[in-house]
Design an enzyme around this catalytic site. Structure first.
Site, PDB file in Angstrom:
ATOM      1  N   ARG A  53       0.845  -1.207   0.000  1.00 57.85           N
ATOM      2  CA  ARG A  53       0.000   0.000   0.000  1.00 57.85           C
ATOM      3  C   ARG A  53       0.868   1.240   0.000  1.00 57.85           C
ATOM      4  NH1 ARG A  53      -2.243  -0.980   6.102  1.00 57.85           N
ATOM      5  NH2 ARG A  53      -2.284  -3.121   5.441  1.00 57.85           N
ATOM      6  N   GLY A  54       0.238   2.371  -0.277  1.00 57.95           N
ATOM      7  CA  GLY A  54       0.995   3.605  -0.439  1.00 57.95           C
ATOM      8  C   GLY A  54       1.193   3.837  -1.933  1.00 57.95           C
ATOM      9  N   GLN A 203      -2.677   2.796   9.540  1.00 54.63           N
ATOM     10  CA  GLN A 203      -1.355   2.770   8.903  1.00 54.63           C
ATOM     11  C   GLN A 203      -0.301   3.476   9.747  1.00 54.63           C
ATOM     12  OE1 GLN A 203      -4.202   3.393   7.336  1.00 54.63           O
ATOM     13  NE2 GLN A 203      -4.179   2.715   5.212  1.00 54.63           N
ATOM     14  N   ASP A 244      -1.610  10.757  -2.337  1.00 55.56           N
ATOM     15  CA  ASP A 244      -1.904   9.749  -3.359  1.00 55.56           C
ATOM     16  C   ASP A 244      -2.154  10.367  -4.724  1.00 55.56           C
ATOM     17  OD1 ASP A 244      -2.900   8.749  -0.563  1.00 55.56           O
ATOM     18  OD2 ASP A 244      -2.371   6.997  -1.764  1.00 55.56           O
ATOM     19  N   ASN A 254      -5.170  12.783  -0.018  1.00 53.74           N
ATOM     20  CA  ASN A 254      -4.394  11.880   0.848  1.00 53.74           C
ATOM     21  C   ASN A 254      -5.355  11.141   1.772  1.00 53.74           C
ATOM     22  OD1 ASN A 254      -1.786  10.884   1.696  1.00 53.74           O
ATOM     23  ND2 ASN A 254      -2.060  12.010   3.601  1.00 53.74           N
ATOM     24  N   LYS A 255      -4.793  10.273   2.596  1.00 55.68           N
ATOM     25  CA  LYS A 255      -5.577   9.440   3.505  1.00 55.68           C
ATOM     26  C   LYS A 255      -6.595  10.274   4.273  1.00 55.68           C
ATOM     27  CE  LYS A 255      -5.401   5.857   3.765  1.00 55.68           C
ATOM     28  NZ  LYS A 255      -6.315   4.949   3.030  1.00 55.68           N
TER      29      LYS A 255
HETATM   30  O1  MRU Z   1      -4.780   3.327   1.586  1.00 54.46           O
HETATM   31  P1  MRU Z   1      -3.305   3.276   1.670  1.00 54.46           P
HETATM   32  O2  MRU Z   1      -2.744   2.573   2.844  1.00 54.46           O
HETATM   33  O3  MRU Z   1      -2.659   2.790   0.373  1.00 54.46           O
HETATM   34  O4  MRU Z   1      -2.955   4.756   1.874  1.00 54.46           O
HETATM   35  C1  MRU Z   1      -2.030   5.363   1.183  1.00 54.46           C
HETATM   36  C2  MRU Z   1      -1.108   6.037   2.009  1.00 54.46           C
HETATM   37  O5  MRU Z   1      -0.260   5.420   2.625  1.00 54.46           O
HETATM   38  C3  MRU Z   1      -1.248   7.443   2.054  1.00 54.46           C
HETATM   39  O6  MRU Z   1      -2.374   8.083   1.825  1.00 54.46           O
HETATM   40  C4  MRU Z   1       0.031   8.121   1.983  1.00 54.46           C
HETATM   41  O7  MRU Z   1       0.064   9.098   2.883  1.00 54.46           O
HETATM   42  C5  MRU Z   1       0.389   8.560   0.602  1.00 54.46           C
HETATM   43  S1  MRU Z   1       1.455   7.483  -0.227  1.00 54.46           S
HETATM   44  C6  MRU Z   1       3.064   7.884   0.298  1.00 54.46           C
END
Ligand code: MRU
Length: 365
Positions: A53-54, A203, A244, A254-255
Site C-alpha cells: 500500500r501507499g 497505517q 496519493d 491523501n488518507k
Molecule cells: O490506503 P493506503 O494505505 O494505500 O494509503 C495510502 C497512504 O499510505 C497514504 O495516503 C500516503 O500518505 C500517501 S502514499 C506515500
C-alpha cells in the site's frame, strides 16, 4: 531502510531472477512476513488486499505485475489484459496509472519475444527511480527542518506531525514524508514525530510507528483527533504528510483525515507540507473534487484487529450490529491550505504555475 540491522526495500525481485518479493504489510507490526508474487493476478491481489500500500509502492508493484504477466504471455492482448487487471485494483493513487502507462510505453513498440526481459528492466528502473526521488525529497525537506532548529532551545526536539504512512513501506525505500525525517535524524538533529494512528486501517500506528522504531526515531502515536490540540499548545513545529494524488492546481488527495489536520495547522499557523514524487502529480485534473475517492469495506471501520496478550492476532467488532458504516479512504486538502509541496525538484508552491514550471515535460503531455 533497516529492519533489525538488515537493509530492506518494500519490494524486490527474488534471487531466482523473476519472482517478486514484497513485505506483507497486513501482518505488521506484529509479524514480519515476506510474500512471493508469481503472477500478474498475485500482484493485483497484493494491491487490492493492501498487502502492499501507499501510492509509490502501488505503482512499483503494478510495474512488476506487468513483468510477471509478460513472462507467461507477451502478446499485445496479454499486455492490455495485465494493464486492465492492475488498473482496476485501487482508484485513487495516480501512481498506479502512471506506472502502467510507463510499462505500456516501454513494451508496446517491442516484439513479444523481447517484452518479458524489458518489462523487468523497466520495472526495476521505476523502483530504483522511486528510491532516488525520495532521497531528493529528503534533501529538500531537510532544509525545512533545519530552518526550524535555530528556534529551539538546547536539547529541545523539533516536533513533526504526520498522518497515515508515507514512510519507506509506502514507497520502495526512504518514504516521502519520512525521507526528510530520516535524513534529519541521521544528521543528528533532535527530532520527535507525532504519529497519527490513522483509522480505520491504522497505517500510522501499525506501519509508521514500526518503521520509526526500527530506525530509532523518537515518536509518539496519537489518536487521530489529537493533532488540533497539539497544535494549539505549540507542540507541533511542522506537519509533513504524503499524498496519493496532487492535481495540476496543487490540491492534495491523501488518507482520510488529512484535510482536518491541514485546517488545524492553518488555524494555528503551523506549516503544512506535503511530500510527493512527481508521478503523483495528475496534470489531467485541475480540481481535487474530480479525484475518485475510494470507498472501502465497512468491516475496516466496524472492527479492530490487534494482538492479544497471549500473542494471537484477533479481530473484534466495535460497532453495534446493524449500524450502517461509511468508509471513505481519502480526502482532498485544497491547495490554499498547503504551505508547500516537497518534490524531487525542490519545495514548490501548491499552484499550477509552480508545478508546471518544475515538471513541464509531464504538464505538456
Ligand atoms: O490506503 P493506503 O494505505 O494505500 O494509503 C495510502 C497512504 O499510505 C497514504 O495516503 C500516503 O500518505 C500517501 S502514499 C506515500
Amino acid at each position: 531502510m533497516k529492519v533489525d540491522g538488515r537493509h530492506f526495500c518494500s519490494i524486490w525481485v527474488d534471487s531466482d531472477g523473476w519472482t517478486v518479493a514484497a513485505i506483507d504489510q497486513r501482518r505488521l507490526p506484529h509479524e514480519f512476513v515476506v510474500a512471493k508474487l508469481t503472477s500478474c493476478e498475485d500482484a493485483a491481489e497484493a494491491i487490492r488486499s493492501m498487502l502492499v500500500r501507499g501510492a509509490p509502492l502501488i505503482g512499483a508493484t503494478a510495474a512488476y505485475g506487468v513483468a510477471l504477466a509478460m513472462r507467461r504471455d507477451a502478446s499485445d492482448a496479454a499486455l492490455e489484459r495485465a494493464c486492465s487487471i492492475l488498473i482496476a485494483t485501487r482508484p485513487t493513487a495516480i501512481n498506479l496509472k502512471w506506472a502502467l502507462d510507463e510499462m505500456r510505453k516501454a513494451l508496446s513498440p517491442l516484439s513479444p519475444s523481447a517484452r518479458a526481459a524489458s518489462a523487468y528492466v523497466r520495472a526495476d528502473e521505476i523502483a530504483e527511480q522511486d528510491v532516488a526521488i525520495n532521497q531528493a525529497i529528503g534533501s529538500h525537506g531537510l532544509n525545512l527542518i533545519e530552518a526550524i532548529a535555530p528556534r529551539k532551545k538546547p536539547g529541545e526536539a523539533i516536533n513533526i506531525l504526520t498522518h497515515c504512512n508515507a514512510g519507506w513501506l509506502a514507497t520502495v525505500d526512504w518514504g516521502t514524508a519520512t525521507a526528510p525525517i530520516y535524513l534529519a535524524h541521521n544528521r543528528g538533529l533532535k527530532i520527535h514525530v507525532w504519529v497519527d494512528e490513522t483509522r480505520p486501517r491504522n497505517q500510522g500506528a501499525s506501519l509508521t510507528a514500526w518503521e520509526l522504531s526500527h530506525h530509532g526515531v523518537p515518536h509518539t502515536v496519537v489518536a487521530d483527533n489529537t493533532g488540533g490540540h497539539l497544535m494549539q499548545h505549540g507542540m507541533v513545529d511542522l506537519v509533513i504528510t504524503g499524498t496519493d494524488r496532487v492535481t495540476a492546481n496543487g490540491d492534495v488527495c491523501n488518507k482520510i483525515g488529512t484535510y482536518l489536520k491541514a485546517l488545524a495547522a492553518h488555524d494555528n499557523g503551523v506549516p503544512f507540507y506535503v511530500a510527493l514524487p512527481s508521478p503523483t502529480i495528475d496534470f489531467s485534473i485541475e480540481d481535487g473534487r474530480q479525484i475518485p475517492i475510494e470507498q472501502r469495506a465497512a468491516e475496516e471501520v466496524a472492527t479492530m484487529t490487534g494482538r492479544t496478550q497471549d500473542g494471537r492476532i484477533e479481530t473484534v467488532r466495535i460497532v453495534p450490529d446493524g449500524s450502517p458504516v461509511a468508509n471513505y479512504a481519502f480526502d482532498v486538502t485544497p491547495a490554499r491550505l498547503v504551505s508547500g509541496l516537497i518534490t524531487e525538484r525542490g519545495v514548490l508552491q501548491a499552484e499550477h504555475e509552480a508545478l508546471a514550471g518544475a515538471f513541464g515535460e509531464r504538464a505538456d503531455r
